[in-house]
Design a protein around this motif. Sequence first.
Motif, PDB file in Angstrom:
ATOM      1  N   LEU A 108     -22.346  48.009  43.961  1.00 17.15           N
ATOM      2  CA  LEU A 108     -22.634  49.183  43.121  1.00 17.15           C
ATOM      3  C   LEU A 108     -21.548  49.364  42.059  1.00 17.15           C
ATOM      4  N   ARG A 109     -20.301  49.137  42.466  1.00 14.98           N
ATOM      5  CA  ARG A 109     -19.209  49.279  41.475  1.00 14.98           C
ATOM      6  C   ARG A 109     -19.407  48.287  40.332  1.00 14.98           C
ATOM      7  N   ALA A 110     -19.793  47.061  40.679  1.00 15.80           N
ATOM      8  CA  ALA A 110     -20.021  46.052  39.633  1.00 15.80           C
ATOM      9  C   ALA A 110     -21.183  46.482  38.736  1.00 15.80           C
ATOM     10  N   LEU A 111     -22.229  47.034  39.327  1.00 15.35           N
ATOM     11  CA  LEU A 111     -23.382  47.484  38.527  1.00 15.35           C
ATOM     12  C   LEU A 111     -22.992  48.628  37.582  1.00 15.35           C
ATOM     13  N   ALA A 112     -22.175  49.551  38.091  1.00 13.40           N
ATOM     14  CA  ALA A 112     -21.735  50.670  37.243  1.00 13.40           C
ATOM     15  C   ALA A 112     -20.905  50.137  36.074  1.00 13.40           C
ATOM     16  N   GLU A 113     -20.041  49.163  36.371  1.00 15.27           N
ATOM     17  CA  GLU A 113     -19.216  48.588  35.300  1.00 15.27           C
ATOM     18  C   GLU A 113     -20.093  47.887  34.267  1.00 15.27           C
ATOM     19  N   GLU A 114     -21.027  47.051  34.750  1.00 15.08           N
ATOM     20  CA  GLU A 114     -21.923  46.308  33.843  1.00 15.08           C
ATOM     21  C   GLU A 114     -22.714  47.233  32.942  1.00 15.08           C
ATOM     22  N   ASN A 115     -23.148  48.359  33.521  1.00 16.49           N
ATOM     23  CA  ASN A 115     -24.024  49.256  32.767  1.00 16.49           C
ATOM     24  C   ASN A 115     -23.275  50.405  32.090  1.00 16.49           C
ATOM     25  N   GLY A 116     -21.959  50.423  32.226  1.00 19.51           N
ATOM     26  CA  GLY A 116     -21.130  51.412  31.540  1.00 19.51           C
ATOM     27  C   GLY A 116     -21.428  52.840  31.958  1.00 19.51           C
ATOM     28  N   VAL A 117     -21.643  53.044  33.260  1.00 19.04           N
ATOM     29  CA  VAL A 117     -21.965  54.393  33.740  1.00 19.04           C
ATOM     30  C   VAL A 117     -21.014  54.814  34.864  1.00 19.04           C
ATOM     31  N   PHE A 118     -21.040  56.103  35.145  1.00 18.48           N
ATOM     32  CA  PHE A 118     -20.170  56.724  36.155  1.00 18.48           C
ATOM     33  C   PHE A 118     -20.766  56.537  37.544  1.00 18.48           C
ATOM     34  N   LEU A 119     -19.881  56.297  38.519  1.00 20.05           N
ATOM     35  CA  LEU A 119     -20.328  56.178  39.916  1.00 20.05           C
ATOM     36  C   LEU A 119     -19.305  56.863  40.812  1.00 20.05           C
ATOM     37  N   MET A 120     -19.794  57.721  41.695  1.00 16.22           N
ATOM     38  CA  MET A 120     -18.894  58.335  42.681  1.00 16.22           C
ATOM     39  C   MET A 120     -19.674  58.714  43.940  1.00 16.22           C
ATOM     40  N   GLU A 121     -19.006  58.549  45.067  1.00 13.73           N
ATOM     41  CA  GLU A 121     -19.516  59.069  46.342  1.00 13.73           C
ATOM     42  C   GLU A 121     -19.207  60.571  46.382  1.00 13.73           C
ATOM     43  N   ALA A 122     -20.130  61.361  46.912  1.00  8.99           N
ATOM     44  CA  ALA A 122     -19.974  62.826  46.903  1.00  8.99           C
ATOM     45  C   ALA A 122     -19.011  63.285  48.009  1.00  8.99           C
ATOM     46  N   MET A 123     -17.777  62.841  47.925  1.00 13.26           N
ATOM     47  CA  MET A 123     -16.766  63.184  48.944  1.00 13.26           C
ATOM     48  C   MET A 123     -16.129  64.527  48.576  1.00 13.26           C
ATOM     49  N   TRP A 124     -16.903  65.603  48.781  1.00 10.73           N
ATOM     50  CA  TRP A 124     -16.476  66.938  48.337  1.00 10.73           C
ATOM     51  C   TRP A 124     -15.173  67.367  48.978  1.00 10.73           C
ATOM     52  N   ILE A 294     -18.031  62.547  33.570  1.00 11.06           N
ATOM     53  CA  ILE A 294     -19.150  61.947  32.828  1.00 11.06           C
ATOM     54  C   ILE A 294     -19.065  62.322  31.350  1.00 11.06           C
ATOM     55  N   LEU A 295     -18.800  63.603  31.073  1.00 14.26           N
ATOM     56  CA  LEU A 295     -18.733  64.045  29.676  1.00 14.26           C
ATOM     57  C   LEU A 295     -17.556  63.409  28.943  1.00 14.26           C
ATOM     58  N   ALA A 296     -16.513  63.073  29.689  1.00 10.87           N
ATOM     59  CA  ALA A 296     -15.337  62.426  29.077  1.00 10.87           C
ATOM     60  C   ALA A 296     -15.535  60.912  28.955  1.00 10.87           C
ATOM     61  N   GLY A 297     -16.682  60.424  29.416  1.00  8.37           N
ATOM     62  CA  GLY A 297     -16.951  58.996  29.303  1.00  8.37           C
ATOM     63  C   GLY A 297     -16.251  58.163  30.371  1.00  8.37           C
ATOM     64  N   GLU A 298     -15.782  58.825  31.445  1.00  5.26           N
ATOM     65  CA  GLU A 298     -15.111  58.075  32.519  1.00  5.26           C
ATOM     66  C   GLU A 298     -16.157  57.338  33.354  1.00  5.26           C
ATOM     67  N   ARG A 299     -15.719  56.249  33.967  1.00  2.42           N
ATOM     68  CA  ARG A 299     -16.624  55.469  34.831  1.00  2.42           C
ATOM     69  C   ARG A 299     -16.428  55.823  36.301  1.00  2.42           C
ATOM     70  N   GLU A 300     -15.254  56.369  36.629  1.00  7.50           N
ATOM     71  CA  GLU A 300     -14.953  56.770  38.008  1.00  7.50           C
ATOM     72  C   GLU A 300     -14.107  58.038  37.923  1.00  7.50           C
ATOM     73  N   HIS A 301     -13.909  58.705  39.073  1.00  7.27           N
ATOM     74  CA  HIS A 301     -13.031  59.875  39.068  1.00  7.27           C
ATOM     75  C   HIS A 301     -11.733  59.513  39.775  1.00  7.27           C
ATOM     76  N   PRO A 302     -10.579  59.848  39.169  1.00 10.82           N
ATOM     77  CA  PRO A 302      -9.313  59.448  39.798  1.00 10.82           C
ATOM     78  C   PRO A 302      -9.100  60.051  41.183  1.00 10.82           C
ATOM     79  N   ILE A 303      -9.678  61.209  41.475  1.00  9.84           N
ATOM     80  CA  ILE A 303      -9.497  61.816  42.808  1.00  9.84           C
ATOM     81  C   ILE A 303     -10.257  61.021  43.868  1.00  9.84           C
TER      82      ILE A 303
END
Length: 330
Positions: A108-124, A294-303
């Motif tokens: 999934l991480r590779a797919l997110a990178e290839e497609n230039g989109v954000f990916l995160m698990e909902a680890m609230w 997502i609005l900042a164009g990030e692909r992942e969240h640092p947290i």
Amino acid sequence: MTVVQWAIVGTGGIARRTLGDLRLIPEAEIVAVCSRSQQSADAFAAEWGLGAAYSDFTALCADDTVDAIYVGTPHGTHFRYASEALRAGKHVLCEKPLTMTAAEARELRALAEENGVFLMEAMWMKFSPSMRRALEIVESGTIGTPMFVQAGLGYPVPPDGPRRFWVAELGGGALFDMGVYTIALAHMFLGVPDAVSTVGEIRPDDVDLYESYTLSYANGAVAQLTTSITYAIPPRGSIGGTTGSIAFGEMLFAPRSLRLMTGTPPQPPHVEDIDFAQEGAGYVPMFRAACEAILAGEREHPIHPVSATIEVLETMELVRSQLIAQRDAR
Ligand SMILES: NC(=O)c1ccc[n+]([C@@H]2O[C@H](COP(=O)([O-])OP(=O)(O)OC[C@H]3O[C@@H](n4cnc5c(N)ncnc54)[C@H](OP(=O)(O)O)[C@@H]3O)[C@@H](O)[C@H]2O)c1
């Protein structure tokens, strides 16, 4: 883009628990829902006032008004939905655990990178104010070197309770559902372990009933973690360091309080109790963070980057492999 337009897949427990929180984010708009049945999708859309209702996930992925998809279905279906969404160029926030294996999460991480989109698990849990504060306290050195983490989560789920706990293909068992939190907590404060030792019980169909697992570290630190779907375990966690400790109040996944104890004998400990306000049902900080990224164009969240998800899945795989080896040796 100033607002993220969301769709949710799944109309079950978590969808109902979280959508009110997503609605509290000014940068979020919920525009669509997808269910396996058109009737459920229509009913859910009417109830929540959503503009579009799908029973065909491919059609949802083709909807240009949808920027991001929140996957709220049983674990065993996450990879299928998330991978199709990422391929379609949608940002993905997916319920925990992201996938059933570390290999799937890497894919999934590779797919997110290839497609230039954000990916995160909902680890609230990691976004909750109490956890953020605990991390600040630990990083400031207030409790010295963290050497101990304890965490437990357990519910006696009745045999006729939610199927996702009991059906292997849906990701049944205690570890996928609850171990993901306990291990994430240990990794957050102690890092990835050097060794894992497990006792517990896993059924022939690989649905684990309960387990107690010790993560150990080269510097002598340990995490003692327990999860169960057959008996109750208080939903709490704590961290011990060389000069103090932090004990979280309930619930482990979004504690509303923490107790900080510092000092070394012979002085009596200094005790500070800190309460935290909860926004919505507790999911607001995570949704806000996902929207901002997502609005900042990030692909992942640092947290909670995908690498952290993969590390937790790797530890989980070790625990599961030990349970399976013990079962097969009996
Ligand atoms: N963060 C949290 O606090 C929290 C709490 C509970 C659960 N969760 C996570 O959320 C996810 C869903 O849990 P839940 O309690 O919402 O589960 P659930 O109620 O059993 O299922 C959620 C929905 O998923 C859809 N679905 C899609 N494929 C399915 C399949 N093959 N079998 C059954 N349902 C399917 C169904 O909606 P349709 O009928 O509309 O297709 C179902 O209502 C899990 O991964 C869980 O770990 C998180």
